[in-house]
Each structure stands twice: as C-alpha cells, then as structure tokens.
Design a protein around this motif. Structure first.
Motif, PDB file in Angstrom:
ATOM      1  N   ALA B 170      20.297  36.302  -3.001  1.00 53.93           N
ATOM      2  CA  ALA B 170      19.156  35.417  -2.495  1.00 53.93           C
ATOM      3  C   ALA B 170      19.714  34.138  -1.793  1.00 53.93           C
ATOM      4  CB  ALA B 170      18.219  35.342  -3.407  1.00 53.93           C
TER       5      ALA B 170
ATOM      6  N   PHE C  23      21.974  15.179 -19.453  1.00 56.07           N
ATOM      7  CA  PHE C  23      20.830  15.690 -18.751  1.00 56.07           C
ATOM      8  C   PHE C  23      19.826  14.531 -18.412  1.00 56.07           C
ATOM      9  CE2 PHE C  23      16.546  17.554 -18.847  1.00 56.07           C
ATOM     10  CZ  PHE C  23      16.948  18.859 -18.194  1.00 56.07           C
ATOM     11  N   LEU C  43      20.739  16.741 -10.070  1.00 55.82           N
ATOM     12  CA  LEU C  43      20.372  17.982 -10.604  1.00 55.82           C
ATOM     13  C   LEU C  43      21.600  18.827 -11.171  1.00 55.82           C
ATOM     14  CD1 LEU C  43      17.533  19.195  -7.873  1.00 55.82           C
ATOM     15  CD2 LEU C  43      17.182  18.578 -10.053  1.00 55.82           C
ATOM     16  N   LEU C  91      19.635  23.314   3.336  1.00 59.89           N
ATOM     17  CA  LEU C  91      18.490  22.622   3.921  1.00 59.89           C
ATOM     18  C   LEU C  91      18.779  21.212   4.230  1.00 59.89           C
ATOM     19  CD1 LEU C  91      15.986  23.935   1.075  1.00 59.89           C
ATOM     20  CD2 LEU C  91      15.684  24.131   3.463  1.00 59.89           C
ATOM     21  N   LEU C  95      18.313  19.873   7.959  1.00 60.97           N
ATOM     22  CA  LEU C  95      17.331  18.681   8.081  1.00 60.97           C
ATOM     23  C   LEU C  95      17.868  17.599   8.803  1.00 60.97           C
ATOM     24  CD1 LEU C  95      14.494  17.893   7.630  1.00 60.97           C
ATOM     25  CD2 LEU C  95      15.036  17.086   5.393  1.00 60.97           C
TER      26      LEU C  95
ATOM     27  N   LEU D 139      14.558  31.070  -5.018  1.00 59.22           N
ATOM     28  CA  LEU D 139      15.582  30.844  -3.835  1.00 59.22           C
ATOM     29  C   LEU D 139      14.674  31.629  -2.662  1.00 59.22           C
ATOM     30  CD1 LEU D 139      19.130  31.221  -5.172  1.00 59.22           C
ATOM     31  CD2 LEU D 139      17.680  29.111  -4.634  1.00 59.22           C
ATOM     32  N   VAL D 142      12.029  29.448  -1.387  1.00 58.15           N
ATOM     33  CA  VAL D 142      12.385  28.446  -0.590  1.00 58.15           C
ATOM     34  C   VAL D 142      12.802  29.045   1.082  1.00 58.15           C
ATOM     35  CG1 VAL D 142      13.846  26.660  -0.038  1.00 58.15           C
ATOM     36  CG2 VAL D 142      12.814  26.902  -2.265  1.00 58.15           C
ATOM     37  N   ARG D 155      11.653  20.185   5.597  1.00 55.59           N
ATOM     38  CA  ARG D 155      11.651  18.808   4.792  1.00 55.59           C
ATOM     39  C   ARG D 155      10.743  19.226   3.681  1.00 55.59           C
ATOM     40  NH1 ARG D 155       9.526  14.235   7.950  1.00 55.59           N
ATOM     41  NH2 ARG D 155      11.795  13.880   8.701  1.00 55.59           N
ATOM     42  N   GLY D 157      10.585  22.367   2.467  1.00 54.93           N
ATOM     43  CA  GLY D 157      11.394  23.350   1.712  1.00 54.93           C
ATOM     44  C   GLY D 157      12.271  22.617   0.640  1.00 54.93           C
ATOM     45  N   LEU D 158      12.610  21.418   1.297  1.00 60.39           N
ATOM     46  CA  LEU D 158      13.977  20.901   0.410  1.00 60.39           C
ATOM     47  C   LEU D 158      13.007  20.068  -0.911  1.00 60.39           C
ATOM     48  CD1 LEU D 158      16.699  19.922   0.236  1.00 60.39           C
ATOM     49  CD2 LEU D 158      16.092  17.940   1.476  1.00 60.39           C
ATOM     50  N   GLU D 159      12.038  19.529  -0.733  1.00 58.24           N
ATOM     51  CA  GLU D 159      11.260  18.979  -1.553  1.00 58.24           C
ATOM     52  C   GLU D 159      10.754  20.088  -2.688  1.00 58.24           C
ATOM     53  OE1 GLU D 159      10.318  16.085  -2.812  1.00 58.24           O
ATOM     54  OE2 GLU D 159      11.509  15.130  -1.254  1.00 58.24           O
ATOM     55  N   MET D 161      12.402  22.903  -3.145  1.00 61.75           N
ATOM     56  CA  MET D 161      13.829  23.315  -3.879  1.00 61.75           C
ATOM     57  C   MET D 161      14.006  22.321  -4.842  1.00 61.75           C
ATOM     58  SD  MET D 161      16.047  25.642  -3.295  1.00 61.75           S
ATOM     59  CE  MET D 161      16.656  25.894  -4.752  1.00 61.75           C
ATOM     60  N   TYR D 162      14.038  20.907  -4.659  1.00 62.37           N
ATOM     61  CA  TYR D 162      14.084  19.965  -5.688  1.00 62.37           C
ATOM     62  C   TYR D 162      13.246  20.150  -6.818  1.00 62.37           C
ATOM     63  CZ  TYR D 162      17.021  16.864  -2.615  1.00 62.37           C
ATOM     64  OH  TYR D 162      17.911  16.474  -1.970  1.00 62.37           O
ATOM     65  N   ILE D 165      14.250  23.293  -8.645  1.00 63.52           N
ATOM     66  CA  ILE D 165      15.334  23.536  -9.552  1.00 63.52           C
ATOM     67  C   ILE D 165      15.109  22.728 -10.850  1.00 63.52           C
ATOM     68  CG2 ILE D 165      17.782  22.724  -9.648  1.00 63.52           C
ATOM     69  CD1 ILE D 165      18.131  22.893  -6.825  1.00 63.52           C
ATOM     70  N   LEU D 166      14.525  21.556 -10.645  1.00 61.97           N
ATOM     71  CA  LEU D 166      14.173  20.749 -11.747  1.00 61.97           C
ATOM     72  C   LEU D 166      13.374  21.358 -12.797  1.00 61.97           C
ATOM     73  CD1 LEU D 166      14.733  17.844 -13.144  1.00 61.97           C
ATOM     74  CD2 LEU D 166      12.731  17.260 -12.050  1.00 61.97           C
ATOM     75  N   LEU D 169      15.456  24.039 -14.476  1.00 58.96           N
ATOM     76  CA  LEU D 169      16.472  23.354 -15.573  1.00 58.96           C
ATOM     77  C   LEU D 169      15.681  22.948 -16.825  1.00 58.96           C
ATOM     78  CD1 LEU D 169      18.917  21.412 -13.126  1.00 58.96           C
ATOM     79  CD2 LEU D 169      19.252  23.442 -14.603  1.00 58.96           C
TER      80      LEU D 169
END
Lengths: 97, 324, 104, 480
Positions: B170, C23, C43, C91, C95, D139, D142, D155, D157-159, D161-162, D165-166, D169
């Motif tokens: 992916a 973390f 991250l 990205l 961007l 993934l 996004v 833009r 998509g990046l937010e 993604m963050y 991920i967070l 996690l």
C-alpha cells in the motif's frame, strides 16, 4: 590467558575511542576532528576486533570478526573521505566552523 | 545495584532519551536527522541487551538505515526545491505560523493525559508478564523452522505478517500515486573513492542479505532483515547512478512489488483444503513453504524499500531525459 | 517478578521507563512542532518508544529465553512504520513542490 | 478445495488489488470483479451466520491466544455487508466519475487494499492484528485522499497522515501494555481479564488512538479538509466507510471492558455533544458544498458517541444497537451524499453553496439524490437515520438523560438549518441570470448515489430485520 590478553586489547581499544571522541568534541575545525576520529577509531576498532577474536570460540567466528572489521574500516574511511570532500567544497562559499 | 551491567544499562538508557530530546530540539534539521540515526542505533543496541537480536537487526536496518536514508533524501529534495541547497544551514523547511493559545493548551493537556496513562499502565503492570512462551515452545516442533521469532512471523501469526507485507505494498502504491514524476534534486557527485567503495561493498551486501534470509530459519535474521540489507544494494545503485529507473521498467517493478504479497497469499490459500484452513502449512512441507515465502517476500521487500527511497514513479519527462 | 518493597533496578524497568520517556518526547514533538519533517521524526520516536515497551514485555531475565511473540510484533511494527514514514515523506516532498510552484 | 467465505472476503479484494496494480489498463474491470466477489462472500457469510450464529475460523490451525482467529457475528456481517454494498455502488460510480487515466489507475488498487483492511477489521479478534489492519486502511485512505493531486488535497492528506500515524501508535502502545499485563492479545483474553487501573489505562490509550482515527471532537481537526478535498468517490469511501472501522473497534473494545463509571460515559457523551454543536455551527458557515458534507460527518460521529453514552448505567448492552443503526445509516447516506455532491460539482463546475442557485445547469437527479440523503442524515421518517436517532432518544428518555435528548434535538435542528441552505438553493430559480442550460442527461455515475440514497430511506422500513440480524451470535451481552 588468551581471555586476559583479549580483555586488555579491548580495554586499550576503548581508550582510543575515548581519545577520538574527546578529539571530536574539543578540536576546532572539521578537518582536525576528522583526523582525530578516523585515526583513533581505526586503531581502536582494530584493537577491539583483535581482542574479541582472541576470545572467540572457533575459526568461523574469527573469520566473521575479521570481515566485520574490514568492512567497518573501509566504510569508516570512505565516510571520512566524503565528509572531508564535502567540507572542502563548502569552504570557499564562506563556511567557517 | 549488585550488577555492574546495570550501570551500562543506565548510561545507555540515558543516552537514548537524551538523543531523542536532542534530535527534536536541535535547530539544524540535518543535525536532527543525524542525531535521530544515532538514536536508532543505540536503541538497537539496547534491544540486543534485552536479548532481542532480531528486533535490533530490523530496527538498525529498516527503522534507522532505510528511514534515515529516506529522511536525508527528503531533506535534500526540500532544500533543492526551496532553493536553500547551497546555504550552510537548513533550519526548517516549513514556515512557522503563530499557534493560537487554546491549541497549545489543548496539546499540552493531551500530552499530559497520555503520559499519565502511560505511567499508570506501566507502573501497574507486572514486571515480567505472562506470555506465550509455553505455547510457542510447545508448538515449535510443528512449525517447520527452528527459530521461534521466524516461527511466529511466518507460521503462528502469518496472517499478521501477510498484512504487514500488504502495508508495504500500500505504501509503495501510495507513494507512486503521490509523486508524479517530478524532477528531483540532482544526484550528488561523490567521487572515485565512493565509487570504489560501492563496487567493493555491493557484492558483500548481496551475500550478507542472502545469508540473513537463509539463517532466519534457525537463528536471528529472516525476510525483513535480509530484505532491508538487500534494499541497501538498491540504495547504493540509485545513489551512485549505476541504475537509473526508466519508464520501461515500471512493469517489472510492479510485479516485483506484488510478488511477496501474491506468493504469501497464494500459498496461504493453496494449502487450504483437505481439512486444513488457510495458512495451515502441512508439517512435512512447512519448512520448504516457509523458505519459499521468505525468499519471494525478501525480493519484494528489497525492491519496495528501494522504490520507497527513490520515491516517484519513473515516468517519461523531459527533465528525466535531460539528466545524465 | 513481584512487587517488592523497593523497586529493584532491573534492565526491564530501566528500558521500560526509557521507552515511555521516548514515546512521551515523540508525542510532544508531534503535537508541538510545526516543521513537517520534524513531525515525522517525532512520530518515528513514538514508534521506537512502543518498540521498547514490547521488547521489555518479552524480556525474561538472563537464564530464560525471551518471549518471541513481542519480537515478531515489533518487527511488524518497524516495517509498518517505515511504510507510513515513506508515505508521509512523499506527501511532504510533493507539497513543497506544489507550494513552490504556486509561489513562483 | 472449499473456500471459507471469511477467507474469500479477505483475499478477493487483496488479489484484486494485486491484479489491478500490475494490470493498470484493466484496473476497472478487475476491481469490479473483485468487489463483486467480495459481495458474494459476504452474502455466503451472512447465510452461515443466519444458520449458525457466530462462526469462527482459526487461521493456520493455531488456536488463539497464540494464533489468530477470524470471527463473524451479526454485527460484524452487517458492517461487512454495508461496506461491500456501498463499496460496490461507489465502484460503479467511480467507473464514470474518475476522468483522468492516472486517477483510474491508482484508485482501484488503493480502494481494494482499503476494502481488504476494512474486512479484516470487521472479522478480526486480535488487537495486534487490528493495529496492522488500521495501518493498511490508513495508508490506502491517505492515498485516496490525495488522488486529486491538488495542493489543498495534499496538505489535508498530510495532516490526515500525521493524525493516522499518531492514532495508530497510541493504539499500538495500548496493545503493548495489554500484552505486558495479560500476555494475550485476543478479545477472549480481554473478557477474562481482571479489571485493574493499569489495564484501564492501557485500554484508554487504545481508545484515544481510535478516537483520533474516527475524528471525535476535538480530535476531528484533520477530517473536514481531508474529506472535502478528495475526489468524489474517494470522499464517499472515506466518509461513509473508513471512519467506521475505528468506530467499530471502539465498539468492540468497550464491550469487553464495560466503561468503568458514569464519569467516563458522560465524558464521551460530552465530546459527542461538542461534535454535534461545533460541527453543526461549522457546517452552517461552510462555503463549499463538500466542506459542509464533511462537517456533517463530524456531527454524525458525535451523534454516534452520544448513542454510546445515552444508556448510562444500563450500559452498552442496550445502547450499542442505536449506535450500530446510526453507523449503518450514516455509511449509506453519506456515501450517497458525497457522490451526489461530486456530481453537482462536476456538472455545475463549482460547489460554492451561495452560487448554486445561479447555476445555469440544473443537475436535477443529483440534487434529488442529495435531498434524499439529507432526509436520512437529518433523521426524518422513515429513513434508517430516523430509526437510529429514535432509538437513541428513546433510550436516553428511558434512562432519564434529558440532556442527551436536548443535544440530539438541537443537533437535528442545526442539520435542518445547514442542509436547507443547500436545498433552498436547489429549489430557487428566480436568481438564474443565464438561461437554463440543458441537463447533460443521466450518467452511470448518477445511478450509484441514487440507489444509495433510496436505500438509506427504505432501509428504515427494514429496521426490525436489521436489528434482529445484528444481534445474531450475541455480539454483546449474554453469551450462549
């Protein structure tokens, strides 16, 4: 006996690493630092590898340790060269550390 | 405090935490990435200390090596695009905008709460929790391999591992989709010493990667570590311009990306039947099947990681042809 | 193994606390930094922190072999994280290119 | 060789994604076949569940807790069916709606991987496996978000993604702590666990991660831009289906660990109320149609969380049905609405709400579809949205929680207000300056949203069978 000798060599190698690190932290510009680092680490690594090889169990391990030492040394030398090269290129444009 | 190794543990743990703080607080981004790579290597070292050599290998090769290369490449691209490639420092690539106070407070509260949760959960936990040790030990003879971590990854919890390979797939599809054949920062000229080094190490890396893969059946190592090491070959080839991706190679690349997923899922399906369910390898063929899957997955991982490093899909562009 | 009267300093405790600290540092970085690249870095720190926790969960003290399951989980986590990082970085690159194109 | 429908539901989209990626020219056909196969698998699975209650499958022959098992019960299959049906219609719409060859080529593999991940979540019983699945979803999602390739989309998509991920996690950290304490990763282990403060903290971490992924106020910051800037089929998938995966995991987790006390329930309800009010106000202020629809997703998610909270001490044994109905209703209606909004935008050429009534072209069918979807989202009878909302309010009244009733009513009024901004524009002809242009005729892309919108309304009539179906296999409450 071999173990003691090995331990002594490892200890000596560590001293070189410490010296190299001190040089890295204390020396004024990038070339001096590289000088300290590559010299000290090259010798330190060799001593530690030798020490570990003395303590190794068999011939196979010794071969592996030798190979590791060889590649780390070559990689270290190449890295040192690349850093120095980059630093020299960057110099005329007014980079002074 | 009877054990002198504890002092080493304390120093190592302190260094890890200090490097984490430093890599986020240092101003120069390049330095931040270098500190991060050091952080990753020391983390790997502490995992060796905790008797987790497989994890340490994976972290050093993938989590630090490939990730570090990705970060450095991205930094170079950003500096190239924004025209700060020649400047001495790249402090940051995103212009800072004022953050409203409520957002700051909300973030602080969120961090505080989560950290509190972490602390409560960790301190209340038993020091050495119950685990799957006994179950795994009991099932090992039927797994087809001798190394427990490989058995878990490729047999007991193969479904997770398949999906992990799917995540990689992916990622590469998404990356190809996102970057559309944009022109890249010019490749750095690295000189004769570097080229000699690359020529010397390329075959060695191939040997090491294959060795790790092969060794994974009975000792630390396996598809992911081997794949990451082989991906380094791809990185070296790309960096030294010995290989320049061409638009005509896209078909092969696509097949290489899906090879691992396809083979893994295909084997999982094909073994089903005759009273067996998916992923249930017949014990007499388990080792062969696992090695087959691992081999193909390794190829996919290596190619995929290298493609993730290269980034964009190779499409025909004028800027592509113009570059020597 | 048991809750003693005084917490004994053992490797799992030391590295566990270090993992949680890493973390938390990553979390603060991810939320409080504006620079895009640095947020990815933060991250990634979080994921290493989670890895520490699982490796500690697997540790069984010197004579006993560690539990292999968490090791497999961490390896999975590492691969997943590199995938996510690669997408985030792609990205970011895209961007930046788009923003520069728009400015000029 | 007999193929278990659960395996088929996972592998059909997976192999479809692989094939669609290596054969980019035939991606559309391959994708459609894969989605159809998935639908067939879900139907077969539904028959099994109807006959036998819950079914399980131990992958690799290794029993949990060491191995991983798949489990399908009424609720899981209902989610699978909603995903497959909405997915099929969106796929049909996508055949027509995606204009650029490049978008078509990448839409299919990403969407099929997304489908794989979602089916995996609805069948999963292992929390680490769920973590991997939500990463697959993240993934792919996004990738779909930035399919349009505009600066705003990248833009957003990046937010996204963050945040993704967070969230993942935090979830992983919670999984790690659960393992540290229980030494197990399966749901059965969670049920059997002794409750403790440390375990609650671990679950709280997982839940916070999920809330970030499902965009509950105030963790919704990434959603409106991401959903509003994607291409129409992608928006429909993201808003209709993707946020539901994290919601579903949340639902599953909370049953295994009954929410400890009233404060927590109230907190979740309060966040839901915040989402309803804040999202409603933002939707009223939105200038673009798709942004309004995206904010309405924030509102609906808030509503679902109020449904969780509304039963109070009676607990989830009662309230989950209202939440599940709202999830299903929103999935269908929101997909219809985003597709319709995409059609309107395609035909009119823009989607600025203020200027919609001046458009020389009247995409009447898309407007009609939009209105039908709005009926379900506002919660007017006989739509499925109405049944869900009614069941929410009934429960809240029975428990004596009049404040949740009040919030729901205010939310409904707000949604009437913001949707009527759009609907009023559709119905006014007096401000047209240019002569009305010819409607471009019906397109394949109109059929999908219309079918979805009609389903959203008419499924309300089938509420009783749906309710009895989702209770099959006792997803919550008493076990056989």
């Amino acid at each position: 006996m071999l173990d003691i000798l090995g331990a002594a060599l490892i200890g000596l190698g560590t001293v070189f690493f410490v010296a190299g690190t001190v040089g890295l932290l204390r020396f004024p510009d990038i070339f001096c630092r590289l000088h300290a680092l590559t010299k000290a680490d090259g010798l330190g690594l060799a001593l530690i590898a030798l020490g570990v090889a003395l303590m190794a169990d068999g011939a196979g391990d010794v071969v592996r340790i030798t190979l590791i030492w060889f590649f780390v040394a070559v990689a270290g030398a190449t890295c040192g060269h690349l850093i120095a090269r980059y630093a020299r290129r960057a110099m005329p444009e007014g980079r002074h550390d | 405090m009877t054990d002198p190794v504890i002092i080493f543990d304390l120093l190592l743990a302190a260094a890890v935490v200090a490097l984490a703080v430093a890599s986020l607080s240092v101003r120069d981004l390049f330095v931040a990435i270098v500190l991060f790579i050091t952080f990753g290597l020391l983390s790997a070292l502490s995992w060796v200390r905790l008797a987790a050599p497989d994890v340490a290998l994976a972290e050093a090769a993938i989590g630090t090596g490939v990730t570090g290369a990705l970060l450095l490449k991205t930094l170079r691209h950003l500096r190239y695009v924004s025209g700060t490639l020649d400047r001495a420092e790249a402090l940051s690539v995103t212009p800072a905008a004022p953050v409203p106070a409520p957002v700051i407070w909300a973030n602080a509260a969120f961090c505080g709460l989560v950290t509190l949760g972490l602390a409560v959960a960790f301190l209340g936990a038993p020091r050495s929790g119950p685990g799957f040790d006994a179950l795994v030990a009991e099932a090992m003879p039927a797994s087809g391999v001798d190394h427990p971590v490989t058995a878990v990854l490729l047999n007991f919890r193969a479904y997770d591992t398949l999906m992990e390979v799917v995540v990689l797939l992916a990622a590469v599809i998404a990356v190809w989709q996102i970057e559309r054949g944009l022109s890249d920062a010019p490749a750095p000229v690295l000189g004769a010493v570097w080229e000699g080094f690359a020529r010397l190490t390329l075959p060695a890396i191939v040997v090491v990667g294959t060795y790790l893969l092969w060794k994974g059946a009975e000792a630390p190592g396996g598809a992911f570590q081997g794949g990451a090491v082989l991906a380094a070959v791809g990185l070296l080839l790309l960096l030294s311009r010995l290989y320049v991706p061409q638009p005509s190679h896209r078909g092969v690349a696509r097949w290489a990306f899906v090879l691992g997923t396809g083979a893994f899922a295909g084997v999982a399906l094909l073994v089903a039947g005759g009273g067996r369910v998916a992923f249930e390898y017949p014990p007499e063929h388990a080792k062969t099947l696992i090695l087959l899957i691992e081999g193909l997955v390794t190829i996919s991982i290596a190619v995929t990681l290298a493609a993730l490093f290269h980034g964009r899909e190779p499409v025909a562009l004028r800027s592509d042809r113009g570059r020597a | 193994m048991m809750f003693g009267t005084m917490p004994q300093l053992t490797p799992d405790l030391i590295y566990g606390v270090a993992g949680i600290a890493v973390f938390a540092i990553g979390l603060v970085g991810a939320l409080c930094t504006q620079d895009r690249l640095r947020r990815v870095l933060a991250l990634k720190l979080c994921s290493v922190g989670a890895g520490f926790l699982l490796v500690v969960a697997a540790w069984r003290g010197p004579p006993a072999a560690p539990d292999p399951v968490p090791h497999a989980l961490v390896i999975t986590g590492i691969v997943v994280m590199v995938s996510a990082t690669a997408v985030a970085l792609a990205l970011i690159r895209r961007l930046q290119t788009l923003e520069t194109e728009d400015d000029t | 060789m007999t193929l278990d429908p659960m395996i088929l539901a996972l592998f059909a989209p997976l192999f479809g994604a692989v094939a669609a990626f290596v054969l980019p020219r035939a991606a559309g056909a391959v994708g459609l076949v894969a989605v159809l196969l998935t639908c067939g698998a879900v139907l077969a699975l539904a028959r099994q569940v109807l006959a036998a209650g819950a079914v399980t499958l131990e992958l690799g022959g290794w029993a949990p807790p060491m191995g991983i098992a798949l489990r399908a019960d009424g609720l899981g299959v209902a989610m699978l069916a909603m995903t497959a049906a909405v997915g099929l219609l969106v796929s049909v719409g996508a055949l027509d709606a995606l204009r650029e060859a490049r978008q078509r080529q990448y839409f299919w593999p990403l969407w099929l991987l997304l489908l794989t991940g979602m089916n995996g979540v609805y069948l999963g019983t292992d929390i680490f496996n769920l973590y991997v699945m939500i990463e697959v979803i993240a993934l792919a999602a996004v990738g779909l978000t930035v399919l349009s390739g505009t600066r705003e989309a990248v833009r957003a998509g990046l937010e996204y993604m963050y945040a993704s991920i967070l969230g993942a996690l935090l979830f992983l950290m919670g999984v790690g702590f659960v393992y540290l304490q229980l030494g197990r990763l399966d749901f059965a282990g969670l049920i059997a666990a002794e409750p403790s403060a440390a375990l609650s903290a671990a679950l709280a971490l997982m839940i916070v991660g999920l809330l970030l992924k499902t965009a509950l106020f105030p963790l919704h910051f990434w959603l409106p831009a991401a959903h509003a800037n994607a291409t129409a089929p992608a928006s429909a998938l993201l808003s209709g289906l993707v946020v539901k995966a994290a919601l579903y995991i949340f639902l599953r987790l909370t049953t295994h660990v009954p929410l400890p006390d009233e404060i927590l329930v109230t907190l979740i309800g309060a966040l839901g109320a915040g989402a309803v009010l804040w999202g409603g106000v933002q939707a009223l202020r939105a200038e673009r149609l798709k942004l309004l629809v995206a904010w309405s997703t924030v509102v609906q998610i808030g509503l679902i969380f109020i449904a969780f909270a509304r039963a109070g001490q009676v607990g989830l044994a009662e309230s989950w049905k209202a939440a599940a109905l709202l999830i299903l209703a929103h999935g269908v209606a929101k997909a219809a609405m985003f597709l319709a909004a995409g059609r309107i935008r395609d035909e009119v050429g823009h989607d600025i709400i203020r200027d919609l009534d001046r458009a020389p072209i009247r995409p009447t069918l898309a407007q009609f579809t939009f209105a039908l979807a709005a009926i379900s989202l506002i919660g007017l009878p006989p739509s499925l949205g109405f049944i869900g909302k009614w069941s929410l309010m009934e429960g809240a009244m029975a428990a004596g929680y009049w404040h949740w009733v009040a919030v729901t009513m205010i939310g409904t009024l707000l949604s009437v207000a913001y949707f009527s901004r759009v609907l009023a524009g559709f119905l006014r002809f007096d401000r047209v300056r240019a002569p009305l242009g010819e409607h471009q005729g019906w397109a394949l892309a109109d059929i999908a949203p219309l079918t979805l919108a009609i389903s959203a309304i008419s499924l309300g009539l089938l509420a009783a069978p749906i309710l009895s179906f989702i209770e099959l296999g006792y997803p919550f409450g008493a076990k056989p």
